[in-house]
Write an enzyme that holds these catalytic residues in place. Structure first.
Site, mmCIF file in Angstrom:
data_model
loop_
_atom_site.group_PDB
_atom_site.id
_atom_site.type_symbol
_atom_site.label_atom_id
_atom_site.label_comp_id
_atom_site.label_asym_id
_atom_site.label_seq_id
_atom_site.Cartn_x
_atom_site.Cartn_y
_atom_site.Cartn_z
ATOM 1 N N HIS A 59 0.844 -1.196 0.000
ATOM 2 C CA HIS A 59 0.000 0.000 0.000
ATOM 3 C C HIS A 59 0.882 1.249 0.000
ATOM 4 O O HIS A 59 2.043 1.219 0.434
ATOM 5 C CB HIS A 59 -0.890 0.018 1.238
ATOM 6 C CG HIS A 59 -1.969 -1.002 1.213
ATOM 7 N ND1 HIS A 59 -3.040 -0.959 2.081
ATOM 8 C CD2 HIS A 59 -2.166 -2.102 0.446
ATOM 9 C CE1 HIS A 59 -3.847 -1.986 1.845
ATOM 10 N NE2 HIS A 59 -3.326 -2.692 0.855
ATOM 11 N N GLU A 61 0.901 3.850 1.916
ATOM 12 C CA GLU A 61 1.410 4.216 3.240
ATOM 13 C C GLU A 61 2.579 3.335 3.652
ATOM 14 O O GLU A 61 3.559 3.825 4.217
ATOM 15 C CB GLU A 61 0.308 4.082 4.312
ATOM 16 C CG GLU A 61 -0.915 4.926 4.070
ATOM 17 C CD GLU A 61 -2.029 4.191 3.348
ATOM 18 O OE1 GLU A 61 -3.200 4.405 3.684
ATOM 19 O OE2 GLU A 61 -1.725 3.384 2.427
ATOM 20 N N CYS A 89 -6.061 1.913 5.898
ATOM 21 C CA CYS A 89 -6.729 0.667 6.281
ATOM 22 C C CYS A 89 -6.180 0.210 7.639
ATOM 23 O O CYS A 89 -5.283 0.841 8.197
ATOM 24 C CB CYS A 89 -6.493 -0.403 5.213
ATOM 25 S SG CYS A 89 -4.789 -1.027 5.170
ATOM 26 N N CYS A 92 -2.326 -0.537 7.505
ATOM 27 C CA CYS A 92 -1.513 0.678 7.439
ATOM 28 C C CYS A 92 -1.595 1.466 8.747
ATOM 29 O O CYS A 92 -0.592 2.016 9.205
ATOM 30 C CB CYS A 92 -1.941 1.531 6.258
ATOM 31 S SG CYS A 92 -1.568 0.741 4.664
#
Length: 150
Positions: A59, A61, A89, A92
């Site tokens: 992801h 992040e 999410c 993260c």
């Protein structure tokens, strides 16, 4: 710094996160972009790479955390701010909590997978969270991406 100056700064930096999200969109990745700022300097830029890397943990992040930690030479991101186009999410948010980042600024809410619904305490207890910065632009990019794929 005044609240007005903070908003101006947040809008400025969110533009860079949105540029990353647009790059992800071009690469057919879910269009989420992130940057990390430390002492008024961008030290990390990233976007989702889950398709390219065949890695569900890639992801924006997570990529930004790794880049920033390498740039700073340590695992803690104290004194840094994350700008991300979509609410983090659970995964993260957990990583951000472990990084001890103290400020998180996001664009739009993620009603399906956002940390606020499932793990509201995942972030560091002293973290300052600001949502809704460039919300419409961030949300529109996500909606367009998924509309095109359905």
């Amino acid at each position: 710094m005044s609240a007005e100056e903070d908003i101006k700064k947040d809008l400025h930096y969110m533009q860079f996160a949105l540029e990353e999200a647009k790059q992800a969109y071009k690469e057919k990745e879910i269009p989420i972009g992130a940057i990390i700022v430390c002492k008024d300097r961008i030290i990390a830029r990233a976007h989702n790479l889950t398709e390219r890397l065949h890695d569900v943990t890639a992801h924006a992040e997570m990529q930004a955390i790794t880049i920033a930690a390498n740039e700073l030479g340590g695992k803690y991101l104290e004194g840094c701010t994350l700008y991300v186009t979509v609410e983090p999410c659970i995964m993260c948010a957990g990583a951000l909590g472990w990084s001890q980042i103290k400020r998180i600024v996001f664009g739009c809410i993620d009603d399906k997978r956002g940390y606020h619904t499932y793990a509201p305490k995942a972030l560091h207890p002293k973290a300052n969270i600001i949502g809704g910065i460039m919300e419409n632009e961030c949300k529109e990019l996500m909606l367009r991406f998924f509309k095109e794929r359905r």
